[in-house]
Design a protein around this motif. Structure first.
Motif, short mmCIF file in Angstrom:
data_model
loop_
_atom_site.label_atom_id
_atom_site.label_comp_id
_atom_site.label_asym_id
_atom_site.label_seq_id
_atom_site.Cartn_x
_atom_site.Cartn_y
_atom_site.Cartn_z
N PRO A 21 0.83 -0.98 -0.15
CA PRO A 21 0.15 0.06 -0.15
C PRO A 21 0.91 1.11 -0.34
CG PRO A 21 -0.66 -1.40 1.90
CD PRO A 21 0.44 -2.00 1.16
N LEU A 22 2.30 1.23 0.78
CA LEU A 22 2.47 2.39 0.70
C LEU A 22 3.18 2.64 -0.74
CD1 LEU A 22 3.70 4.92 2.55
CD2 LEU A 22 5.62 3.71 3.36
N LYS A 23 3.00 4.14 -1.35
CA LYS A 23 3.60 4.44 -2.19
C LYS A 23 4.49 5.85 -2.62
CE LYS A 23 2.41 4.05 -7.40
NZ LYS A 23 1.85 2.95 -8.86
N VAL A 24 3.44 6.47 -1.99
CA VAL A 24 4.05 7.82 -1.99
C VAL A 24 4.26 8.38 -0.75
CG1 VAL A 24 4.10 8.53 -4.32
CG2 VAL A 24 2.12 8.73 -2.85
N LEU A 25 4.71 9.23 -0.10
CA LEU A 25 4.60 9.47 1.49
C LEU A 25 4.61 11.62 1.23
CD1 LEU A 25 6.62 7.29 3.51
CD2 LEU A 25 3.93 7.74 3.68
N THR A 26 4.51 12.19 1.88
CA THR A 26 3.98 13.54 1.51
C THR A 26 5.16 14.14 3.36
OG1 THR A 26 3.28 14.02 3.64
CG2 THR A 26 2.17 14.68 1.77
N ALA A 27 6.47 14.90 2.41
CA ALA A 27 7.55 14.90 3.65
C ALA A 27 6.99 15.68 4.34
CB ALA A 27 8.29 16.19 2.33
N LYS A 28 5.68 16.34 4.67
CA LYS A 28 5.30 16.55 6.31
C LYS A 28 5.23 15.37 6.52
CE LYS A 28 1.93 19.48 8.15
NZ LYS A 28 0.38 20.48 8.69
N SER A 29 5.14 14.23 6.32
CA SER A 29 4.35 12.88 7.25
C SER A 29 5.16 12.51 7.57
CB SER A 29 3.84 11.74 6.32
OG SER A 29 4.48 11.75 4.89
N ILE A 30 7.49 12.78 6.92
CA ILE A 30 8.06 11.90 7.20
C ILE A 30 8.94 12.82 8.09
CG2 ILE A 30 10.43 11.19 5.99
CD1 ILE A 30 8.97 10.82 3.33
N ILE A 31 8.75 14.40 7.55
CA ILE A 31 9.71 14.02 9.23
C ILE A 31 9.04 14.31 9.98
CG2 ILE A 31 10.14 17.14 9.55
CD1 ILE A 31 10.07 17.61 6.96
N GLY A 32 10.14 14.61 11.45
CA GLY A 32 9.72 13.75 12.70
C GLY A 32 9.25 12.48 12.82
N ASP A 33 9.55 11.60 12.09
CA ASP A 33 9.59 9.98 12.45
C ASP A 33 10.87 9.55 12.37
OD1 ASP A 33 7.23 9.97 10.72
OD2 ASP A 33 7.96 8.94 9.11
N LYS A 34 10.89 8.73 13.44
CA LYS A 34 11.78 7.21 14.36
C LYS A 34 12.55 7.13 13.46
CE LYS A 34 9.38 7.90 18.52
NZ LYS A 34 10.22 9.63 18.37
N VAL A 35 13.76 6.87 13.49
CA VAL A 35 14.57 6.48 12.94
C VAL A 35 15.35 5.29 14.05
CG1 VAL A 35 16.87 5.98 11.55
CG2 VAL A 35 15.19 7.94 11.54
N HIS A 36 15.25 3.26 13.94
CA HIS A 36 15.87 2.83 14.60
C HIS A 36 17.13 2.09 13.56
CE1 HIS A 36 13.00 2.54 17.80
NE2 HIS A 36 12.16 3.20 17.59
#
Length: 131
Positions: A21-36
């Motif tokens: 289902p994941l094909k495109v994301l907005t930059a706004k939805s990525i900024i702040g995401d956690k990185v593990h």
């Protein structure tokens, strides 16, 4: 009809990753995401996304690592292709030990790199290193 169905359901039925289902994301939805990392250690958060306006590609993600109350934070330019999405957990995975970021210098948040080439290199095992 298939494209119309994809727009309704959000399910991709073609390309390299059909039925993901994941094909495109907005930059706004990525900024702040956690990185593990792959050991599920928290490495930081995505602070920003740097775009190459010449060719429209993502040059690198800016990862904010460590620190407390704005003290001792480090920033890293991580190449786009070195992060992978864990959509189920809504985070990104950077396949590096936490110790690599602890020991690396990062960059000054007031002087972001023009390009990530100054901050990383690949060794023969495709790991992220500094020169």
């Amino acid at each position: 009809m298939e494209i119309f169905q994809e727009n309704i359901t959000g399910v991709n039925t073609e390309g390299n990753y059909p039925n993901v289902p994941l094909k495109v994301l907005t930059a706004k939805s990525i900024i702040g995401d956690k990185v593990h990392n792959t050991k599920d250690e928290h490495l930081g958060d995505i602070k920003d996304i740097m775009l190459n306006v010449q060719d429209g590609t993502i040059e690198y993600y800016v990862i904010e690592f460590g620190g407390f109350l704005s003290l001792n934070k480090k920033y890293f330019a991580i190449p786009f292709n070195m992060l992978r999405i864990d959509s189920a957990r809504r985070m990104f995975i950077f396949d590096q030990p936490r110790s690599v970021l602890e020991e690396a210098p990062g960059f000054d948040k007031n002087h972001w790199p023009e390009t990530n080439i100054h901050y990383y290199d690949y060794d023969s095992n495709a790991t992220w290193t500094f020169w």
